[in-house]
Write an enzyme that holds these catalytic residues in place. Structure first.
Site, PDB file in Angstrom:
ATOM      1  N   ARG A   4     -12.481  13.332  75.993  1.00  0.00           N
ATOM      2  CA  ARG A   4     -13.134  13.905  74.816  1.00  0.00           C
ATOM      3  C   ARG A   4     -12.335  13.520  73.573  1.00  0.00           C
ATOM      4  O   ARG A   4     -11.101  13.597  73.567  1.00  0.00           O
ATOM      5  CB  ARG A   4     -13.187  15.424  74.944  1.00  0.00           C
ATOM      6  CG  ARG A   4     -14.027  16.082  73.881  1.00  0.00           C
ATOM      7  CD  ARG A   4     -14.527  17.433  74.365  1.00  0.00           C
ATOM      8  NE  ARG A   4     -15.234  18.118  73.305  1.00  0.00           N
ATOM      9  CZ  ARG A   4     -15.043  19.409  73.030  1.00  0.00           C
ATOM     10  NH1 ARG A   4     -14.185  20.125  73.742  1.00  0.00           N
ATOM     11  NH2 ARG A   4     -15.731  19.984  72.063  1.00  0.00           N
ATOM     12  N   ILE A   5     -13.039  13.076  72.554  1.00  0.00           N
ATOM     13  CA  ILE A   5     -12.383  12.657  71.319  1.00  0.00           C
ATOM     14  C   ILE A   5     -12.298  13.862  70.389  1.00  0.00           C
ATOM     15  O   ILE A   5     -13.319  14.412  69.966  1.00  0.00           O
ATOM     16  CB  ILE A   5     -13.147  11.488  70.659  1.00  0.00           C
ATOM     17  CG1 ILE A   5     -13.211  10.288  71.628  1.00  0.00           C
ATOM     18  CG2 ILE A   5     -12.501  11.100  69.331  1.00  0.00           C
ATOM     19  CD1 ILE A   5     -11.871   9.737  72.090  1.00  0.00           C
TER      20      ILE A   5
ATOM     21  N   LYS B 237      -8.309  12.902  77.535  1.00  0.00           N
ATOM     22  CA  LYS B 237      -7.529  11.983  78.374  1.00  0.00           C
ATOM     23  C   LYS B 237      -6.356  11.406  77.578  1.00  0.00           C
ATOM     24  O   LYS B 237      -5.216  11.486  77.997  1.00  0.00           O
ATOM     25  CB  LYS B 237      -8.411  10.853  78.901  1.00  0.00           C
ATOM     26  CG  LYS B 237      -9.252  11.267  80.110  1.00  0.00           C
ATOM     27  CD  LYS B 237      -9.994  10.079  80.689  1.00  0.00           C
ATOM     28  CE  LYS B 237     -10.794  10.482  81.921  1.00  0.00           C
ATOM     29  NZ  LYS B 237     -11.687   9.381  82.335  1.00  0.00           N
TER      30      LYS B 237
ATOM     31  N   ASN C  99     -10.774  14.272  67.254  1.00  0.00           N
ATOM     32  CA  ASN C  99     -11.045  14.037  65.830  1.00  0.00           C
ATOM     33  C   ASN C  99     -11.466  12.580  65.649  1.00  0.00           C
ATOM     34  O   ASN C  99     -10.619  11.691  65.619  1.00  0.00           O
ATOM     35  CB  ASN C  99      -9.795  14.348  65.001  1.00  0.00           C
ATOM     36  CG  ASN C  99     -10.043  14.204  63.504  1.00  0.00           C
ATOM     37  OD1 ASN C  99     -11.153  13.856  63.072  1.00  0.00           O
ATOM     38  ND2 ASN C  99      -9.020  14.463  62.714  1.00  0.00           N
ATOM     39  N   PRO C 100     -12.767  12.314  65.534  1.00  0.00           N
ATOM     40  CA  PRO C 100     -13.238  10.925  65.471  1.00  0.00           C
ATOM     41  C   PRO C 100     -12.596  10.115  64.343  1.00  0.00           C
ATOM     42  O   PRO C 100     -12.404   8.909  64.478  1.00  0.00           O
ATOM     43  CB  PRO C 100     -14.747  11.069  65.228  1.00  0.00           C
ATOM     44  CG  PRO C 100     -15.088  12.448  65.616  1.00  0.00           C
ATOM     45  CD  PRO C 100     -13.856  13.289  65.469  1.00  0.00           C
TER      46      PRO C 100
ATOM     47  N   GLN D  69      -6.675   5.221  65.115  1.00  0.00           N
ATOM     48  CA  GLN D  69      -5.639   4.908  66.101  1.00  0.00           C
ATOM     49  C   GLN D  69      -6.075   3.772  67.025  1.00  0.00           C
ATOM     50  O   GLN D  69      -5.285   2.881  67.352  1.00  0.00           O
ATOM     51  CB  GLN D  69      -5.327   6.154  66.922  1.00  0.00           C
ATOM     52  CG  GLN D  69      -3.978   6.080  67.583  1.00  0.00           C
ATOM     53  CD  GLN D  69      -3.559   7.398  68.178  1.00  0.00           C
ATOM     54  OE1 GLN D  69      -4.259   8.399  68.058  1.00  0.00           O
ATOM     55  NE2 GLN D  69      -2.420   7.410  68.822  1.00  0.00           N
TER      56      GLN D  69
ATOM     57  N   PHE E 156       5.801   4.486  68.057  1.00  0.00           N
ATOM     58  CA  PHE E 156       5.363   3.454  69.011  1.00  0.00           C
ATOM     59  C   PHE E 156       6.267   3.346  70.239  1.00  0.00           C
ATOM     60  O   PHE E 156       6.255   2.326  70.929  1.00  0.00           O
ATOM     61  CB  PHE E 156       5.257   2.077  68.328  1.00  0.00           C
ATOM     62  CG  PHE E 156       4.401   2.058  67.099  1.00  0.00           C
ATOM     63  CD1 PHE E 156       3.097   2.524  67.140  1.00  0.00           C
ATOM     64  CD2 PHE E 156       4.888   1.571  65.899  1.00  0.00           C
ATOM     65  CE1 PHE E 156       2.294   2.512  66.010  1.00  0.00           C
ATOM     66  CE2 PHE E 156       4.090   1.552  64.763  1.00  0.00           C
ATOM     67  CZ  PHE E 156       2.797   2.021  64.815  1.00  0.00           C
TER      68      PHE E 156
ATOM     69  N   GLU F  35      -2.525   4.611  73.350  1.00  0.00           N
ATOM     70  CA  GLU F  35      -2.104   3.260  73.687  1.00  0.00           C
ATOM     71  C   GLU F  35      -3.218   2.323  74.103  1.00  0.00           C
ATOM     72  O   GLU F  35      -3.076   1.098  74.016  1.00  0.00           O
ATOM     73  CB  GLU F  35      -1.011   3.343  74.766  1.00  0.00           C
ATOM     74  CG  GLU F  35       0.264   3.865  74.129  1.00  0.00           C
ATOM     75  CD  GLU F  35       1.233   4.520  75.096  1.00  0.00           C
ATOM     76  OE1 GLU F  35       2.196   3.854  75.467  1.00  0.00           O
ATOM     77  OE2 GLU F  35       1.044   5.693  75.445  1.00  0.00           O
TER      78      GLU F  35
HETATM   79 MO1  MOS Z   1       4.654   5.327  73.528  1.00  0.00          MO
HETATM   80  S1  MOS Z   1       5.277   3.439  73.949  1.00  0.00           S
HETATM   81  O1  MOS Z   1       4.768   6.072  74.997  1.00  0.00           O
HETATM   82  O2  MOS Z   1       5.456   5.953  72.191  1.00  0.00           O
END
Ligand code: MOS
Length: 709
Positions: A593-594, A665, A596-597, A603, A245, A669
């Site tokens: 483009r995703i 993309k 792995n759905p 996530q 994170f 986050e």
């Molecule tokens: Mo993230 S806050 O760029 O691990």
């Protein structure tokens, strides 16, 4: 010698199909080793001793008595530790000097590392650490973080601190509706499951580090800087990581372990305790933000100002760039953003999931909701009327901006149509019900990476890249990307990651990991296919090609590249007890483009859950008297748990990036962005009361009072 011709995959390819984690079996059976789990002959254990005072100088460290304790091998501190080179640039600027342990007698905050005890067992090291007497010349400390600090300063930290155009006051004066409000967010902590841990060994002047980090290249380079070594003399491995994170870069414990291993000429492991993590591994700074909006009766923004202030330590300048969303989301005739920080006697903050966007979107997207209320406009309609065609500050075109599609799809699935805009009118027994929405954005970037790809004689392929899977499913995503690029099925691809020996690669950070690494894998696969087309015979050692994306990334067009999203939440509020329950959340994202759905959904839902937690629970509270946290552990720091988390659904609209080889993309986050605002806006809709200070605790709800029945 075996000959192989790549076998075509299914027509649709592997990318875009749900695939369980390739290392899932290893993880659930315990076969996967985390940084503190490698058995090593001769291993010694280090335990950090941290300061109990918030500011001052170390007067003395009484090492004699603890050196006589069972199993104790050494006490490292500023008086005897090896000298480090602290004057160097890391991959992302000057690193936080908290990692440069034991170089001076100054104590800049409570919880600062002052010594390392090394012993034969962790228990012996801990016992000695707890009995070590350290005396200090204490100095008065200042941790008062307030909006009106005269010592706040603007910095240009990888981006301008201030942007402005137009006459703000004139546009505000000419507006039909104006919002002028202050929002605050508290200190927040990463609280990943796996504590930071590192094991260091030196052999023939070379450092070998088993670690848990978000990028082996970065940790290797920063250790090389500190120890004044050629990076080639340092190998950093980080195969499995239980969450990062933003917090798992170079920290005090890796450096302390490396120092102790050198001094003792033995492998040394240092594991941080949960409490130490709360002062040594970064956190999200609290913010004070002021947003001023002015709009015409048609809802078009005439004025937008977003100012933010964050807190940093005296050892590291860290800007929490909370005004970033205003530079991307909405344009106005007069537009101003300004970001400032103030240096106080607290631990250094750092990146934490969506640095800038997470707290910034709470303020901006709450203010938009307040403006919609004043204008009598639907909050989605207000956002759609202010959906710009170019970057409000940069003037650059967007590389895709499917925000409107997210809102349309989200509104349909959430059942937004027919929502009564009046607050405090839906009731169910003691509960007041409300719904809220907010927009989200997060930058879509990529960093230079290298990858090697080997065609093995048995018809399989091995990818080697210094990527990091911090729980995101990166290893699996890269397997799917490589399979498609090689036109084989994923079971013929093995992906090896988390080793600086594989060559430099981007960190798992800034939502750029999968995009950066996939690019390198695609480039390597292309070259390998060309080689195999010319010479299909594979020798016993295989055929290995190497790709580096540095040049290709340099030719990318200048655009505003972001993922976007629309967040929705429904809450129930009991005004008598102050209890807020989130009943359901929906996030619809336009995030490239995703790959792995299965892991992508997980996530995004994780990010949204964190947004819920940020809205209602999380708050690090510092004691003015001693400068440390009350309850700096998982008992005292309240995080949403299963019982707090309702039906959360995340989905996406088709949004491939045409300039990315895979169309990626980034999704790391954006899930948290806007989620807290959606919850806060729903709390307003339920109660008619605006909560501008997070978290929306029961006492705050009670103090705000019940709406008129
Ligand atoms: Mo993230 S806050 O760029 O691990």
């Amino acid at each position: 010698m075996t000959t192989t011709t790549p076998r075509p995959a299914t027509a649709a390819g592997a990318v875009g199909t749900a695939h369980p984690r390739v290392e899932g079996l290893e993880k659930v059976t315990g076969a996967a080793r985390y940084a503190a789990e490698f058995p090593l002959p001769g291993l010694a254990h280090g335990w950090l001793v941290v300061s109990r005072v918030a500011r001052g100088r170390i007067r003395s460290i009484e090492t004699g008595p603890v050196l006589a304790m069972p199993g104790v091998l050494a006490v490292l501190h500023h008086g005897n530790a090896p000298r480090l080179n602290t004057d160097f640039e890391g991959l992302f600027g000057r690193p936080d000097q908290t990692a440069a342990v034991f170089q001076h007698d100054r104590v800049p905050h409570a919880g600062w590392p002052v010594a390392l005890i090394v012993a034969e067992t962790p228990e012996q090291a801990r016992a000695a650490a707890e009995s070590l007497t350290v005396t200090y010349d204490e100095e008065p400390h200042d941790i008062a973080f307030t909006a009106d600090r005269p010592d706040a300063c603007t910095v240009d930290d990888h981006m301008p601190g201030v942007t402005e155009k137009g006459d703000l006051e004139a546009e505000l004066a000419a507006s039909a509706a104006v919002v002028d409000a202050e929002y605050t967010t508290p200190e927040e902590h990463h609280a990943m499951m796996e504590p930071h841990a590192a094991t260091a060994r030196w052999e023939d002047g070379r450092l070998d580090l088993l670690d848990s980090n978000q990028g082996t290249t970065r940790v290797q380079r920063e250790l090389a800087g500190l120890f004044a070594l050629d990076p080639a003399g340092i190998r950093v491995r980080s195969e499995h990581i239980g969450g990062g994170f933003g917090s798992k870069g170079l920290r005090a414990h890796q450096v302390a372990a490396a120092m102790a291993a050198r001094v003792l000429d033995r492998p040394v492991r240092v594991v941080l305790t949960r409490r130490q993590m709360f002062s040594l591994t970064g956190h999200r700074s609290p913010t004070v933000q002021r947003v001023r909006l002015g709009a015409g009766a048609d809802g078009r923004l005439r004025a937008l100002e977003h100012r933010s202030l964050n807190r940093t330590s005296t050892v590291h300048e860290f800007l929490e760039p909370a005004a970033i969303p205003a530079r991307v989301m909405y344009d106005a005739d007069a537009h101003r953003t300004a970001m400032e920080m103030v240096r106080l006697d607290v631990p250094s903050p750092t990146w934490m999931r969506a640095p800038g966007e997470a707290p910034g979107s709470f303020a901006l997207e709450s203010a938009l909701d307040e403006l919609a209320e004043k204008l009598g406009l639907d909050p989605i309609e207000l956002r759609l009327r202010n959906d710009p065609e170019r970057g409000p500050v940069s003037g650059l075109p967007f590389a895709g901006r499917n925000l409107a599609a997210c809102f349309r799809e989200g509104a349909r699935r959430f059942g937004w149509a027919g929502r009564d805009p009046r607050p405090g009118v839906r009731r169910e027994g003691r509960w007041l019900l409300g719904t809220g929405t907010a927009a989200a954005s997060f930058g879509a970037g990529a960093g230079p990476s290298t990858a090697t790809l080997t065609a093995e004689p048995d018809g399989t392929f091995t990818v080697r890249i210094a990527a990091a899977d911090i729980g995101t499913g990166a290893r699996t995503a890269l397997t799917l990307v490589a399979a498609d690029a090689l036109k084989v099925t994923p079971d013929r691809v093995r992906v090896r990651i988390g080793d600086s020996a594989f060559g430099p690669a981007m960190i798992a950070g800034g939502s750029t990991g999968t995009r950066s690494w996939s690019w390198a894998v695609m480039a390597a696969a292309e070259e390998l296919r060309e080689r195999l087309a010319l010479a299909p015979d594979i020798p016993a050692e295989g055929i290995t090609v190497r790709a580096d994306t540095t040049e290709a990334l340099g030719t990318l067009s200048q655009k505003e590249r972001h993922s976007f999203g629309a967040q929705f939440a429904e809450v129930a509020v009991d005004p008598a007890t102050g209890e807020v329950r989130v009943r359901r959340m929906l996030g619809i994202f336009a995030a490239g483009r995703i790959v792995n759905p299965l892991t992508a959904r997980s996530q995004l839902v994780g990010g949204m859950t964190w947004g819920l937690s940020m809205a209602l629970h999380e708050e690090g509270v510092r004691d003015r008297a001693f400068g440390g946290l009350y309850g700096g552990d998982l008992a005292g720091y309240h995080i949403a748990s299963h019982a707090d988390v309702p039906a959360i659904e995340a989905d996406w609209v088709d949004d491939p990036d045409p300039e990315d080889p895979v169309g990626i993309k980034g999704i790391g986050e954006i899930g948290i962005v806007g989620a807290a605002a959606a919850v806060a806006n729903a709390v307003w809709h339920a109660t008619g009361v605006r909560h501008r200070h997070l978290p929306i605790r029961p006492d705050r709800v009670i103090a705000a009072g019940a709406p008129d029945a």
